[in-house]
Scaffold this active site. Structure first.
Site, PDB file in Angstrom:
ATOM      1  N   GLU A 163     -34.390   9.275  44.153  1.00 36.62           N
ATOM      2  CA  GLU A 163     -35.182   9.709  45.315  1.00 36.62           C
ATOM      3  C   GLU A 163     -36.670   9.697  44.951  1.00 36.62           C
ATOM      4  OE1 GLU A 163     -36.888  12.730  45.500  1.00 36.62           O
ATOM      5  OE2 GLU A 163     -36.271  13.560  43.569  1.00 36.62           O
ATOM      6  N   LYS A 199     -41.825  17.621  33.860  1.00 35.59           N
ATOM      7  CA  LYS A 199     -40.461  17.449  33.336  1.00 35.59           C
ATOM      8  C   LYS A 199     -40.158  15.962  33.094  1.00 35.59           C
ATOM      9  CE  LYS A 199     -36.919  17.468  36.380  1.00 35.59           C
ATOM     10  NZ  LYS A 199     -35.658  16.811  36.461  1.00 35.59           N
ATOM     11  N   ASN A 209     -42.548   8.052  38.280  1.00 35.70           N
ATOM     12  CA  ASN A 209     -43.199   9.363  38.153  1.00 35.70           C
ATOM     13  C   ASN A 209     -44.190   9.386  36.987  1.00 35.70           C
ATOM     14  OD1 ASN A 209     -42.107  10.497  40.387  1.00 35.70           O
ATOM     15  ND2 ASN A 209     -40.882  12.046  39.347  1.00 35.70           N
ATOM     16  N   CYS A 236     -41.445  18.191  38.904  1.00 34.76           N
ATOM     17  CA  CYS A 236     -41.102  16.793  38.604  1.00 34.76           C
ATOM     18  C   CYS A 236     -41.955  16.169  37.505  1.00 34.76           C
ATOM     19  CB  CYS A 236     -41.185  15.959  39.874  1.00 34.76           C
ATOM     20  SG  CYS A 236     -40.118  16.581  41.171  1.00 34.76           S
ATOM     21  N   ARG A 290     -43.029  26.565  40.912  1.00 36.71           N
ATOM     22  CA  ARG A 290     -42.527  26.189  39.588  1.00 36.71           C
ATOM     23  C   ARG A 290     -43.557  25.301  38.876  1.00 36.71           C
ATOM     24  NH1 ARG A 290     -37.032  23.452  41.112  1.00 36.71           N
ATOM     25  NH2 ARG A 290     -38.290  22.931  42.927  1.00 36.71           N
ATOM     26  N   ARG A 339     -41.705  13.531  48.109  1.00 40.03           N
ATOM     27  CA  ARG A 339     -42.715  14.485  47.642  1.00 40.03           C
ATOM     28  C   ARG A 339     -42.502  15.795  48.370  1.00 40.03           C
ATOM     29  NH1 ARG A 339     -47.595  11.291  49.766  1.00 40.03           N
ATOM     30  NH2 ARG A 339     -45.917  10.815  51.217  1.00 40.03           N
ATOM     31  N   THR A 396     -32.536  13.029  39.188  1.00 33.54           N
ATOM     32  CA  THR A 396     -33.322  12.237  38.228  1.00 33.54           C
ATOM     33  C   THR A 396     -32.675  12.337  36.850  1.00 33.54           C
ATOM     34  OG1 THR A 396     -35.309  12.650  39.505  1.00 33.54           O
ATOM     35  CG2 THR A 396     -35.622  11.978  37.213  1.00 33.54           C
TER      36      THR A 396
HETATM   37  C1  UGA Z   1     -43.347  13.693  42.843  1.00 35.08           C
HETATM   38  C2  UGA Z   1     -43.413  12.228  43.294  1.00 35.08           C
HETATM   39  O1  UGA Z   1     -44.660  12.008  43.983  1.00 35.08           O
HETATM   40  C3  UGA Z   1     -42.238  11.875  44.206  1.00 35.08           C
HETATM   41  O2  UGA Z   1     -42.288  10.494  44.531  1.00 35.08           O
HETATM   42  C4  UGA Z   1     -40.931  12.193  43.458  1.00 35.08           C
HETATM   43  O3  UGA Z   1     -39.799  11.927  44.266  1.00 35.08           O
HETATM   44  C5  UGA Z   1     -40.917  13.664  43.076  1.00 35.08           C
HETATM   45  O4  UGA Z   1     -42.058  13.932  42.229  1.00 35.08           O
HETATM   46  C6  UGA Z   1     -39.627  13.942  42.334  1.00 35.08           C
HETATM   47  O5  UGA Z   1     -39.441  13.400  41.260  1.00 35.08           O
HETATM   48  O6  UGA Z   1     -38.771  14.625  42.901  1.00 35.08           O
HETATM   49  P1  UGA Z   1     -43.984  16.063  43.939  1.00 35.08           P
HETATM   50  O7  UGA Z   1     -43.817  16.603  42.556  1.00 35.08           O
HETATM   51  O8  UGA Z   1     -43.300  16.734  45.073  1.00 35.08           O
HETATM   52  O9  UGA Z   1     -43.492  14.522  43.997  1.00 35.08           O
HETATM   53  O10 UGA Z   1     -45.536  16.082  44.316  1.00 35.08           O
HETATM   54  P2  UGA Z   1     -46.767  15.091  44.152  1.00 35.08           P
HETATM   55  O11 UGA Z   1     -47.403  14.944  45.463  1.00 35.08           O
HETATM   56  O12 UGA Z   1     -46.425  13.860  43.437  1.00 35.08           O
HETATM   57  O13 UGA Z   1     -47.757  15.965  43.242  1.00 35.08           O
HETATM   58  C7  UGA Z   1     -47.423  16.330  41.905  1.00 35.08           C
HETATM   59  C8  UGA Z   1     -48.596  17.008  41.230  1.00 35.08           C
HETATM   60  O14 UGA Z   1     -49.670  16.097  41.024  1.00 35.08           O
HETATM   61  C9  UGA Z   1     -49.186  18.172  42.035  1.00 35.08           C
HETATM   62  O15 UGA Z   1     -49.453  19.237  41.163  1.00 35.08           O
HETATM   63  C10 UGA Z   1     -50.480  17.622  42.598  1.00 35.08           C
HETATM   64  O16 UGA Z   1     -51.470  18.595  42.808  1.00 35.08           O
HETATM   65  C11 UGA Z   1     -50.889  16.649  41.488  1.00 35.08           C
HETATM   66  N1  UGA Z   1     -51.775  15.556  41.955  1.00 35.08           N
HETATM   67  C12 UGA Z   1     -51.309  14.626  42.830  1.00 35.08           C
HETATM   68  C13 UGA Z   1     -53.069  15.464  41.464  1.00 35.08           C
HETATM   69  O17 UGA Z   1     -53.524  16.303  40.643  1.00 35.08           O
HETATM   70  N2  UGA Z   1     -53.869  14.425  41.874  1.00 35.08           N
HETATM   71  C14 UGA Z   1     -53.423  13.496  42.754  1.00 35.08           C
HETATM   72  O18 UGA Z   1     -54.204  12.567  43.072  1.00 35.08           O
HETATM   73  C15 UGA Z   1     -52.116  13.590  43.230  1.00 35.08           C
END
Ligand code: UGA
Length: 435
Positions: free
Chosen positions: A151, A263, A208, A260, A327, A154, A121
């Site tokens: 990418e 940041k 994001n 993610c 993290r 998740r 990213t």
């Molecule tokens: C996120 C994106 O969803 C991916 O598409 C992206 O590729 C990735 O970042 C990245 O840039 O590499 P990720 O950080 O693995 O993925 O996880 P998410 O499922 O998006 O959740 C992120 C945070 O949001 C978590 O702390 C989760 O608990 C929170 N969240 C998620 C909520 O508080 N409410 C929701 O409805 C959804």
């Protein structure tokens, strides 16, 4: 296709393993000798559902191997993916040191045409810089193309996200590079969106940030629900049923964490500032996210009054379920704040304990071996990460073990009425408390 992936972190490893699984020949390159050695010995340095199986299957089939040599990776592949970290700097902007270094390393061993694909990213316009750097450091006139291919994986479901993507974004200004990239992605049978390089880079930060904005939006609504007696879950269902809005990422809770969203939102703010078009909306997204944990701690204090010497059980330490990644986990921040106020914290996480110890986090808290052990004699239970395991726990046992039947549900995992029937006093996010 012969593919090299530089960087065997979470993105590089999942990508390499899945590319091999659809039949490509993949070399994963990493400069960390210890990591490469363990990967060669079949040890996967992170927990991601399904990943270990895919890695082992493809190593056995000779489609996936690991090396520390960039020359070997670049020499034996038509396409070279860059998947190295792009960590934040103190001011929120992106540290591109690793990208620049890899660009130089590739240039130094480039002998014939290669497509260099950026998967990390990165801020918009990084592709131009990578191309300039490679041009400057190659020995002689070697042809190459730089492509952006962000990418969207998740953590916790990265393998299935990679195998069944909603879309594949390819930013390229070269037909030659594009036709090779299309061959890489052909087996995935997903829509391919072709854009210019800058747009592809921007799509990642914009996606994001939008998801983070959705979370902060529902979290702001959760505060209004608490003030007005409405239920945020019903409100999220009601607005999410509109196809233009959608229900996903409208789960109110302690806020977003991980490596993610925090940041990338900060980076997008810094990028837009640098471009002279400040993105004030995203600053509000950050503020609401911080406010959410502050409001939750206040809720705990309003009930327990003094936290000093209170025995508090915390379930969940990872930034989300189905990962061992701690993290920027909001759960870890929560534990730190409880400890700071003098509480006695016993925490349990199904997968996160090892990384908590590795990074020296939650110092002063006791790490329990099970959810039931954590609640032993506790005066309150805090649910910080919504692991499935917590839903199927015998709450009659939990009730018996706890000193006081008090639950603070930071992810609205439990049903308030059921908790009430089981004899708990229940506090969730954006919904009425029950007693
Ligand atoms: C996120 C994106 O969803 C991916 O598409 C992206 O590729 C990735 O970042 C990245 O840039 O590499 P990720 O950080 O693995 O993925 O996880 P998410 O499922 O998006 O959740 C992120 C945070 O949001 C978590 O702390 C989760 O608990 C929170 N969240 C998620 C909520 O508080 N409410 C929701 O409805 C959804």
């Amino acid at each position: 296709m012969d593919i090299a992936i530089i960087g065997s972190g979470y993105v590089g490893l999942v990508t390499g393993a899945c590319f091999a699984d659809v039949g490509h020949s993949v070399i994963c390159v990493d400069n960390d000798q210890r990591k490469v050695k363990s990967l060669q010995n079949g040890i996967i340095p992170l927990y991601e559902p399904g990943l270990e199986e895919v890695v082992h299957r493809n190593v056995s089939a000779n489609r996936l191997r690991f090396t520390t040599s960039t020359a070997e990776g670049v020499g034996q592949s038509q396409i070279v993916f860059i998947a190295v970290p792009t960590p934040p700097q103190p001011d929120g902007s992106v540290d591109l040191t690793y990208i620049e270094k890899v660009a130089r390393e590739i240039a130094e061993v480039l002998k014939e045409y290669r497509v260099i694909v950026d998967k990390s990213t990165v801020p918009v316009k990084t592709g131009e810089k990578v191309a300039d750097t490679i041009r400057r450091y190659t020995k002689g006139a070697v042809e190459f193309d730089v492509v952006s291919n962000p990418e969207f994986l998740r953590e916790g479901c990265a393998v299935s996200d990679l195998m069944n993507p909603d879309r594949i974004v390819i930013g390229s200004n070269s037909d030659r590079a594009l036709s090779l990239l299309k061959k890489v992605y052909e087996p995935f049978m997903s829509p391919i969106m072709v854009t210019d390089i800058n747009s592809a880079e921007l799509i990642k930060h914009a996606a994001n940030s939008f998801l983070a904005l959705k979370i902060s939006y529902i979290n702001a609504i959760s505060a209004i629900c608490e003030a007005s007696g409405a239920d945020v879950e019903r409100v999220a269902d009601g607005i999410g049923a509109d196809k233009r809005i959608g229900r996903s990422f409208l789960n109110a809770g302690l806020g977003y964490g991980g490596s993610c969203f925090p940041k990338d939102v900060a980076a997008f703010i810094a990028i837009s500032d640098q471009l002279g078009v400040p993105f004030a909306l995203l600053k509000e997204v950050q503020r609401i996210n911080q406010n959410q944990i502050d409001r939750f701690i206040k809720k705990i204090k309003d009930t327990l009054w003094v936290l000093k010497d209170k025995r508090i059980a915390v379930w969940g330490l990872t930034f989300k379920p189905d990962t061992d990644d701690v993290r920027n986990s909001v759960a870890i921040e929560l534990v730190a704040q409880l400890l700071k106020d003098g509480a006695i914290v016993k925490a349990y996480d199904p997968k996160g304990a090892e990384k908590v110890a590795e990074f020296g986090l939650c110092k002063g808290a006791v790490l329990a071996k099970s959810a039931l052990e954590a609640v032993e004699n506790a005066e309150a239970l805090v649910l910080a990460t919504e692991w499935n395991e917590f839903q199927s726990i015998d709450f009659v046992q939990v009730r018996k073990k706890m000193h006081t039947p008090l639950i603070f549900d930071g992810r609205n995992l439990f049903d308030p009425e059921t908790m009430k029937e089981l004899g708990f006093i229940y506090h969730g996010i954006g919904r009425a408390s029950t007693r």
